[in-house]
Design a protein around this motif. Sequence first.
Motif, short mmCIF file in Angstrom:
data_model
loop_
_atom_site.label_atom_id
_atom_site.label_comp_id
_atom_site.label_asym_id
_atom_site.label_seq_id
_atom_site.Cartn_x
_atom_site.Cartn_y
_atom_site.Cartn_z
N GLU A 1 0.85 -1.20 0.00
CA GLU A 1 0.00 0.00 0.00
C GLU A 1 0.88 1.25 0.00
N ARG A 2 1.92 1.21 0.85
CA ARG A 2 2.83 2.36 0.93
C ARG A 2 3.65 2.48 -0.35
N LEU A 3 4.15 1.32 -0.82
CA LEU A 3 5.03 1.36 -1.99
C LEU A 3 4.28 1.77 -3.26
N SER A 4 2.97 1.54 -3.29
CA SER A 4 2.24 1.88 -4.51
C SER A 4 2.24 3.38 -4.76
N VAL A 5 2.42 4.19 -3.71
CA VAL A 5 2.59 5.62 -3.93
C VAL A 5 4.05 6.03 -3.81
N GLY A 6 4.91 5.05 -3.63
CA GLY A 6 6.34 5.32 -3.57
C GLY A 6 6.86 5.65 -2.19
N GLN A 7 5.96 5.60 -1.20
CA GLN A 7 6.36 5.96 0.15
C GLN A 7 7.15 4.81 0.76
N GLY A 8 8.43 4.96 0.82
CA GLY A 8 9.24 3.88 1.37
C GLY A 8 10.70 4.08 1.01
N GLU A 9 11.52 3.12 1.43
CA GLU A 9 12.95 3.18 1.13
C GLU A 9 13.29 1.95 0.29
N LYS A 10 14.45 1.99 -0.30
CA LYS A 10 14.88 0.81 -1.06
C LYS A 10 15.02 -0.42 -0.16
N GLU A 11 15.31 -0.16 1.13
CA GLU A 11 15.48 -1.29 2.06
C GLU A 11 14.16 -2.05 2.23
N ASP A 12 13.06 -1.33 2.02
CA ASP A 12 11.75 -1.98 2.16
C ASP A 12 11.61 -3.14 1.18
N LEU A 13 12.21 -2.96 0.00
CA LEU A 13 12.12 -4.02 -1.00
C LEU A 13 12.84 -5.28 -0.54
N ASP A 14 13.98 -5.08 0.13
CA ASP A 14 14.72 -6.23 0.66
C ASP A 14 13.90 -6.92 1.75
N GLN A 15 13.28 -6.08 2.56
CA GLN A 15 12.48 -6.64 3.65
C GLN A 15 11.31 -7.44 3.08
N LEU A 16 10.72 -6.89 2.03
CA LEU A 16 9.59 -7.55 1.38
C LEU A 16 10.03 -8.91 0.85
N GLN A 17 11.20 -8.93 0.22
CA GLN A 17 11.74 -10.17 -0.34
C GLN A 17 11.91 -11.22 0.74
N ASP A 18 12.50 -10.78 1.87
CA ASP A 18 12.76 -11.66 2.99
C ASP A 18 11.45 -12.24 3.53
N LEU A 19 10.48 -11.36 3.66
CA LEU A 19 9.16 -11.72 4.19
C LEU A 19 8.48 -12.77 3.32
N LEU A 20 8.56 -12.53 2.00
CA LEU A 20 7.89 -13.43 1.06
C LEU A 20 8.52 -14.81 1.10
N GLN A 21 9.84 -14.83 1.25
CA GLN A 21 10.53 -16.11 1.30
C GLN A 21 10.08 -16.90 2.53
N ARG A 22 10.03 -16.19 3.65
CA ARG A 22 9.60 -16.86 4.88
C ARG A 22 8.16 -17.36 4.77
N MET A 23 7.32 -16.53 4.15
CA MET A 23 5.91 -16.90 4.01
C MET A 23 5.75 -18.18 3.21
N SER A 24 6.45 -18.23 2.07
CA SER A 24 6.22 -19.40 1.22
C SER A 24 6.92 -20.64 1.74
N GLU A 25 7.98 -20.43 2.53
CA GLU A 25 8.71 -21.61 3.00
C GLU A 25 8.15 -22.18 4.30
N THR A 26 7.65 -21.32 5.17
CA THR A 26 7.30 -21.82 6.50
C THR A 26 5.80 -21.91 6.77
N SER A 27 4.96 -21.56 5.80
CA SER A 27 3.52 -21.67 6.05
C SER A 27 3.13 -23.14 6.14
#
Lengths: 180, 409
Positions: free
Chosen positions: B344-370
């Motif tokens: 939601e934040r990133l769709s208007v650009g509100q964020g930092e480049k680090e957020d993308l890394d965090q997102l990546q990390d989060l997605l990996q955990r989600m798909s691996e540990t659910s």
Amino acid sequence: MSKAFTQIEQALSKTQRFSFTKESLIQIEKIKRKYPESKPESALLEILLLAQRQNEGWISHPALEAVAVGVNLPVMKVLEVASFYPLLSLKPVGSHCVRICTTTACWLKGSTDLGRACQKWLGIGWEETTVDGMFTLKEVPCLGDCTKAPAVQINETLRGNLNAREMTHLLQALAESVKK
Amino acid sequence: MKKNRIFTNIIDQGPVTLKAAQTRGDWGTTQEILSKGSQWIQDQVAQSDLRERSHGGEYVAKKWEKREAAYIVINACSNEPGSGTEKYLLRYEPHKVIEGALLIGAALGAHTCYICIRGEYLQEREILESALEEVREKNLLGQFQIYIHEGAGGTLCGEETALLESLEGRKAMPRVNGDRKLYGCSAVIHGVETVATIPEILRRGAPWFASLGTLHSKGTKLFSLSGHVETPCVVEEEMGVSLKELIETHGGGVKGGWGFFLAVIPGGSSTGFLPKEICNDLCLDFESLERVSSCLGTGGIVVMDKSTDIVRVTARLAQFYQQESCGKCTPCRVGTGWVFQLLERLSVGQGEKEDLDQLQDLLQRMSETSLCAFGGWAAAPVVSLLRYFQPELEHRIHMYNVASKRVKV
């Protein structure tokens, strides 16, 4: 979570009466016969839907109790299931339920405009009911008719390929038919 | 292709009574097939290399490994965005579904079949019910029982154990032990399209079916075209058909022409996006899509043209998955909400480049540990967004920071 709890509280606080009609009772027996005799709880979802249809589109606390007796389960178990599925409503809804699909395919074809037009015309937000109890507006995930996007389900009929103007006309026609 | 079509009535949209279905060839040689015995049916299906027509595309013969089951469960419950094929099958070919259920039942020695249908599909339920009524009157089912179970839907019901839980009258949450049993008895679960394909395979023979399609994806498949195409439709084509051809011959082309094409969801939202570069020469079959880290899924193709705000589409999907998550395991419950907020934040650009890394990390955990596959489904669209549209995201972040005067141009 808190939203779910207020819904449950509302369901509990209502002191409405509810009992299944004769036809519904026959229907319940029919539903139960589909499942093994030792597993009447399988019929729970269908009986809940039946109760919802009989009770003007929502499930009151007395209705929950009646269902619980029907399937031989504690009321709490019935409430647990009833509060889980989005198709079941635990608070009163309007006499016309307007469900607008807002997921990808419909979103691309302008369901946002439809939603906005409805909100403006009815003067309510998502998941709200008009003061006169006539309309409830709901945002739903995929209705399964992506080829006819944007899809809208009004009460039990599905409409597709609508634009904002057609949508307001439909609502107007519905409101007038009730007045007559 | 025309003579190889299985679901002719989806194009013709004619009546669905038993008589009309019989003139189309349904129920023609059912008794003959049944008399050949369960072993013959199993062998034919194994020879035809039929794969499940949803999600992973598991081989049906592998699902029948145990060679017997007490219950058959047909899943018409999952509401994955973009897939309209299920509804068309129930509406125009209910007799193929019923016949398929009977034949699977005979092959595995089952006594009961439950067709789980969503509570929203009122019209389809009525059609199916009247079809069942007619079949019972003519005593075509014999001892076999087919019942319609009305469920309350949820994408999660695409997960097999959650569907069984829902059928047993509990919340649709996946089972921890992955136990695929109904009432303590063995059960086999199939999607609607798989079931409806089986009668035709047995009638025309496994070699006919195996002669169609590609090496690892045999036969024909229903595709539903929606989104930014001129004429959205449901169409049956041979496996391995090229995406561009499908869109241009049946969908009337992309709105604004192929040059205005941005991306596609190839088979329901859990298969993620594929950008134009990949789609130019993409074939629709299990192995081609696996090669581009996607999946054929349900065949629900959603086309997006360049007017689409792809980040908003992803954010909307993330919101959908957040609402649909059952909440049983933490990675999925917390993850889906977190991903939605970030997007939601990133769709208007509100964020930092680090957020993308965090997102990546989060997605990996989600798909691996659910606990179940749902975590992976929810992550897939966002993973593909990061893979193919990262420059777009970075551009938005930069523009936002410029506008809020945090960095100089």
